[in-house]
Scaffold this motif. Structure first.
Motif, PDB file in Angstrom:
ATOM      1  N   SER A   1       0.789  -1.049   0.141  1.00 13.70           N
ATOM      2  CA  SER A   1      -0.187   0.043   0.178  1.00 13.70           C
ATOM      3  C   SER A   1       0.956   1.252   0.090  1.00 13.70           C
ATOM      4  O   SER A   1       1.876   1.468   0.759  1.00 13.70           O
ATOM      5  N   SER A   2       0.579   2.234  -0.981  1.00  9.32           N
ATOM      6  CA  SER A   2       1.187   3.421  -0.805  1.00  9.32           C
ATOM      7  C   SER A   2       0.878   4.596   0.297  1.00  9.32           C
ATOM      8  O   SER A   2       1.772   5.380   0.740  1.00  9.32           O
ATOM      9  N   GLU A   3      -0.040   3.875   1.326  1.00 13.80           N
ATOM     10  CA  GLU A   3      -0.338   4.547   2.632  1.00 13.80           C
ATOM     11  C   GLU A   3       0.872   4.244   3.683  1.00 13.80           C
ATOM     12  O   GLU A   3       0.832   4.963   4.503  1.00 13.80           O
ATOM     13  N   VAL A   4       1.357   3.149   3.440  1.00 19.27           N
ATOM     14  CA  VAL A   4       2.537   2.658   4.536  1.00 19.27           C
ATOM     15  C   VAL A   4       3.733   2.925   4.076  1.00 19.27           C
ATOM     16  O   VAL A   4       4.232   2.633   2.845  1.00 19.27           O
ATOM     17  N   MET A   5       4.702   3.607   4.613  1.00 24.56           N
ATOM     18  CA  MET A   5       6.248   3.715   4.488  1.00 24.56           C
ATOM     19  C   MET A   5       6.908   3.273   5.685  1.00 24.56           C
ATOM     20  O   MET A   5       6.811   3.807   6.792  1.00 24.56           O
ATOM     21  N   VAL A   6       7.631   2.272   5.454  1.00 27.68           N
ATOM     22  CA  VAL A   6       8.765   1.729   6.447  1.00 27.68           C
ATOM     23  C   VAL A   6       9.713   2.585   6.517  1.00 27.68           C
ATOM     24  O   VAL A   6      10.614   3.102   5.588  1.00 27.68           O
ATOM     25  N   ARG A   7      10.238   3.203   7.691  1.00 27.51           N
ATOM     26  CA  ARG A   7      10.990   4.159   7.939  1.00 27.51           C
ATOM     27  C   ARG A   7      12.326   3.538   8.461  1.00 27.51           C
ATOM     28  O   ARG A   7      13.529   4.216   8.442  1.00 27.51           O
ATOM     29  N   GLY A   8      12.549   2.392   9.218  1.00 24.04           N
ATOM     30  CA  GLY A   8      13.685   1.658   9.801  1.00 24.04           C
ATOM     31  C   GLY A   8      13.053   0.269  10.426  1.00 24.04           C
ATOM     32  O   GLY A   8      12.037   0.317  10.819  1.00 24.04           O
ATOM     33  N   GLN A   9      14.285  -0.429  10.482  1.00 20.63           N
ATOM     34  CA  GLN A   9      14.141  -1.561  11.108  1.00 20.63           C
ATOM     35  C   GLN A   9      15.268  -1.800  12.229  1.00 20.63           C
ATOM     36  O   GLN A   9      16.433  -1.784  11.628  1.00 20.63           O
ATOM     37  N   GLN A  10      15.023  -2.226  13.233  1.00 15.99           N
ATOM     38  CA  GLN A  10      15.911  -2.760  14.230  1.00 15.99           C
ATOM     39  C   GLN A  10      15.860  -3.980  14.813  1.00 15.99           C
ATOM     40  O   GLN A  10      14.818  -4.423  15.096  1.00 15.99           O
ATOM     41  N   ARG A  11      16.901  -4.762  14.722  1.00 18.88           N
ATOM     42  CA  ARG A  11      16.869  -6.282  15.133  1.00 18.88           C
ATOM     43  C   ARG A  11      17.663  -6.444  16.506  1.00 18.88           C
ATOM     44  O   ARG A  11      18.670  -5.622  16.561  1.00 18.88           O
ATOM     45  N   ASP A  12      17.300  -7.446  17.306  1.00 16.66           N
ATOM     46  CA  ASP A  12      18.341  -7.774  18.177  1.00 16.66           C
ATOM     47  C   ASP A  12      19.488  -8.683  17.451  1.00 16.66           C
ATOM     48  O   ASP A  12      19.293  -9.195  16.396  1.00 16.66           O
ATOM     49  N   ILE A  13      20.559  -9.005  18.152  1.00 16.75           N
ATOM     50  CA  ILE A  13      21.758  -9.490  17.708  1.00 16.75           C
ATOM     51  C   ILE A  13      21.102 -11.409  17.105  1.00 16.75           C
ATOM     52  O   ILE A  13      21.610 -11.447  16.060  1.00 16.75           O
TER      53      ILE A  13
END
Length: 188
Positions: free
Chosen positions: A123-135
């Motif tokens: 969807s163009s309504e959603v924009m992923v800005r960042g992802q953070q993961r644990d090790i």
């Protein structure tokens, strides 16, 4: 993890390697008949489902089992089998702006290798800005923005504004027309 404006979908592929495949098969094949029945496959998927934590903006999001597929026991013991579990959740509309989705997988934490990612939004309504993961990548935090102005097509506020503007233009047209008539009447 696929994020949509009012829904998320989680696609999990569980691939036990050759060394641990017999233990996985024993965990799934409860009646020890050498086959994975529909009941056994769904029960295993429910174990996975129960080991996941999903939150959006700090609020728990319940998941429903959408689909589960499992390989033959032989494929599992050869290390080639993939157990696919698809879980989904719908939720009430969120406000436009920044949101945080937190995912945690506590299924078999000892000795498992995890890989977690956000899928590209459909969807163009959603924009992923960042992802953070644990090790270990058992936990993934996805920051995204939602632009819900497009959620239902043309927003009602925009339509109301356009109608008001059109009414103003029509009203101005009547005023100009009346002034021109009055001006012509004075000239004659």
């Amino acid at each position: 993890i696929a994020i949509e404006p009012q829904r998320i979908a989680i696609e999990l592929d569980v691939t036990p390697g050759i060394a641990i495949a017999p233990a996985f098969l024993a965990e799934i094949d409860r009646d020890r008949d050498g086959q994975i029945s529909d009941v056994e496959g769904r029960a295993y998927a429910a174990l996975i489902q129960g080991a996941l934590v999903i939150e959006i903006d700090g609020r728990s999001v319940p998941l429903e089992l959408d689909d589960v597929r499992w390989p033959t026991p032989n494929a599992l013991t050869r290390g080639e089998g993939v157990i696919r579990v698809v879980l989904t959740s719908g939720f009430p509309p969120l406000d436009s702006g920044r949101h945080v989705l937190r995912y945690r997988n506590d299924h078999h934490p000892a000795g498992a290798a995890y890989l977690a990612n956000a899928l590209s939004p459909a969807s163009s309504e959603v924009m992923v800005r960042g992802q953070q993961r644990d090790i270990d990548q058992r936990e993934l935090t996805i920051e995204y923005t939602l632009d819900s102005r497009e959620t239902t097509g043309v927003p009602w506020l925009l339509i109301a504004g356009l109608i008001a503007e059109l009414a103003g233009i029509v009203g101005l047209g009547f005023v100009v027309r009346r002034l021109r008539r009055e001006q012509r009447a004075r000239i004659v």
